[in-house]
Design a protein around this motif. Structure first.
Motif, PDB file in Angstrom:
ATOM      1  N   LYS A   1       0.877  -1.149  -0.122  1.00  0.00           N
ATOM      2  CA  LYS A   1       0.078  -0.108  -0.022  1.00  0.00           C
ATOM      3  C   LYS A   1       0.854   1.156   0.079  1.00  0.00           C
ATOM      4  CE  LYS A   1      -4.075  -1.779   0.303  1.00  0.00           C
ATOM      5  NZ  LYS A   1      -5.347  -1.628  -0.725  1.00  0.00           N
ATOM      6  N   GLU A   2       2.143   1.181   0.793  1.00  0.00           N
ATOM      7  CA  GLU A   2       2.867   2.359   0.866  1.00  0.00           C
ATOM      8  C   GLU A   2       3.681   2.619  -0.258  1.00  0.00           C
ATOM      9  OE1 GLU A   2       5.334  -0.608   2.756  1.00  0.00           O
ATOM     10  OE2 GLU A   2       3.133  -0.227   2.407  1.00  0.00           O
TER      11      GLU A   2
ATOM     12  N   GLU B   1      -3.083   9.911   5.482  1.00  0.00           N
ATOM     13  CA  GLU B   1      -2.973  11.697   5.831  1.00  0.00           C
ATOM     14  C   GLU B   1      -2.074  12.030   5.036  1.00  0.00           C
ATOM     15  OE1 GLU B   1       0.599   9.507   8.018  1.00  0.00           O
ATOM     16  OE2 GLU B   1      -1.607   8.885   7.352  1.00  0.00           O
ATOM     17  N   HIS B   2      -1.683  11.579   3.964  1.00  0.00           N
ATOM     18  CA  HIS B   2      -0.866  12.090   2.907  1.00  0.00           C
ATOM     19  C   HIS B   2      -1.361  12.640   1.833  1.00  0.00           C
ATOM     20  CE1 HIS B   2       2.624  10.127   5.258  1.00  0.00           C
ATOM     21  NE2 HIS B   2       2.170   9.037   5.032  1.00  0.00           N
TER      22      HIS B   2
ATOM     23  N   PHE C   1       4.946  15.896  -3.435  1.00  0.00           N
ATOM     24  CA  PHE C   1       4.599  15.158  -2.323  1.00  0.00           C
ATOM     25  C   PHE C   1       4.742  16.288  -1.009  1.00  0.00           C
ATOM     26  CE2 PHE C   1       5.753  11.807  -5.315  1.00  0.00           C
ATOM     27  CZ  PHE C   1       4.638  10.924  -5.258  1.00  0.00           C
ATOM     28  N   GLU C   2       4.200  16.024  -0.054  1.00  0.00           N
ATOM     29  CA  GLU C   2       4.105  16.884   1.155  1.00  0.00           C
ATOM     30  C   GLU C   2       5.663  16.518   1.961  1.00  0.00           C
ATOM     31  OE1 GLU C   2       0.031  17.671   3.171  1.00  0.00           O
ATOM     32  OE2 GLU C   2       0.365  15.687   3.104  1.00  0.00           O
TER      33      GLU C   2
ATOM     34  N   GLY D   1       9.115   5.341  -5.211  1.00  0.00           N
ATOM     35  CA  GLY D   1       9.430   5.420  -3.703  1.00  0.00           C
ATOM     36  C   GLY D   1       8.393   5.007  -2.823  1.00  0.00           C
ATOM     37  N   ARG D   2       8.178   5.377  -1.559  1.00  0.00           N
ATOM     38  CA  ARG D   2       7.200   5.089  -0.648  1.00  0.00           C
ATOM     39  C   ARG D   2       6.821   6.090   0.236  1.00  0.00           C
ATOM     40  NH1 ARG D   2       7.725  -0.052   1.606  1.00  0.00           N
ATOM     41  NH2 ARG D   2       9.120  -0.620  -0.459  1.00  0.00           N
ATOM     42  N   PHE D   3       5.541   6.002   0.827  1.00  0.00           N
ATOM     43  CA  PHE D   3       5.289   6.850   1.792  1.00  0.00           C
ATOM     44  C   PHE D   3       5.661   6.351   2.965  1.00  0.00           C
ATOM     45  CE2 PHE D   3       1.245   7.672  -0.865  1.00  0.00           C
ATOM     46  CZ  PHE D   3       1.288   9.059  -0.984  1.00  0.00           C
ATOM     47  N   GLN D   4       6.167   7.574   4.092  1.00  0.00           N
ATOM     48  CA  GLN D   4       6.646   7.206   5.302  1.00  0.00           C
ATOM     49  C   GLN D   4       5.183   6.841   6.189  1.00  0.00           C
ATOM     50  OE1 GLN D   4      10.420   9.064   6.819  1.00  0.00           O
ATOM     51  NE2 GLN D   4       9.725  10.863   5.255  1.00  0.00           N
TER      52      GLN D   4
END
Length: 260
Positions: free
Chosen positions: A78-79, A188-189, A232-233, A256-259
């Motif tokens: 998912k991330e 939340e991203h 991206f934020e 890449g990936r979300f933290q």
């Protein structure tokens, strides 16, 4: 000679009258005569296409072609963020407090790109990607992640070339051209998917109008070649170690990936 014709057709035209002529030609049955030579000159990967070359009735149909199922596999984690398009990583990096992206040694105002200060503030300190689509590339745009669609808006009325010469010598095409922006959210991203047009025609067609979208699902397509920008934020995204400037990527390839 034909390559010069096609380059004018896809990459270099930025006048309303000639853009309309090219649109009419590419959608006409007469353009079918040029399909085989176009595919050869631009090395179109026919083995990936959902139809045989002979089944396309116009150049526009070939340019907006779909691919076979499973032609673009991607990570189901998912991330993980995937490339939304086939193209070249023209530039990527961190958006500084100067709120500029440097492309071909030229600064581009991200405030002008997104249209207002409020939208800009979310992305200062975050990561950006600029992905250029060439005439040989598959021109459908897919969602980089499972996401909710927050909003979509349209800006710009110019049509400068967005190829490498256009980026280097043109009049800031990434932030002045006609473009559609889609803000999405994964948990939340927040992230922004900017689709930049390249002709004086409605070259961006949205194909998804629901409130949410799954990773890999089609969201839009380009009728003529162009560029996609991702924002991206800050502290939300980590670029994959394999990513390099100038690298060719395909839909589904990990960026890449979300933290957490």
């Amino acid at each position: 000679m034909k390559k010069i014709l096609y380059q004018s057709f896809i990459e270099l035209t930025n006048k309303p009258f000639t853009s309309k002529l090219i649109e009419r030609f590419s959608c006409s049955p007469f353009s079918r005569k040029f399909i085989r030579s176009y595919a050869k000159i631009y090395n179109v990967k026919q083995e990936e296409m959902s139809k045989k070359l002979s089944e396309y009735g116009t150049l526009h149909e070939l340019f907006t072609r779909k691919l076979k199922d499973q032609a673009r596999p991607f990570s189901l984690q998912k991330e993980v963020i995937i490339s939304p398009v086939d193209g070249e990583i023209e530039q990527y990096g961190t958006l500084t407090n100067k709120t500029e992206m440097i492309v071909k040694e030229k600064p581009y105002s991200v405030k002008e790109l997104v249209g207002n200060e409020y939208e800009l503030q979310k992305y200062i300190g975050g990561t950006y990607f600029i992905l250029y689509l060439s005439p040989s590339d598959y021109h459908r745009i897919h969602s980089p992640a499972d996401a909710n669609i927050i909003k979509t808006w349209t800006l710009g009325n110019k049509s400068y070339p967005v190829n490498q010469l256009g980026l280097k010598y043109g009049k800031a095409p990434l932030v002045k051209n006609y473009r559609k922006l889609t803000e999405l959210a994964y948990n939340e991203h927040r992230f922004l998917l900017v689709k930049v047009g390249a002709m004086f025609v409605n070259s961006i067609t949205m194909t998804h109008d629901e409130k949410s979208i799954n990773k890999g699902d089609e969201i839009a397509y380009f009728s003529f070649g162009s560029t996609v920008i991702l924002l991206f934020e800050k502290d939300s995204f980590v670029t994959d170690e394999s990513i390099q400037k100038g690298q060719k990527v395909k839909v589904g390839q990990t960026l890449g990936r979300f933290q957490s």
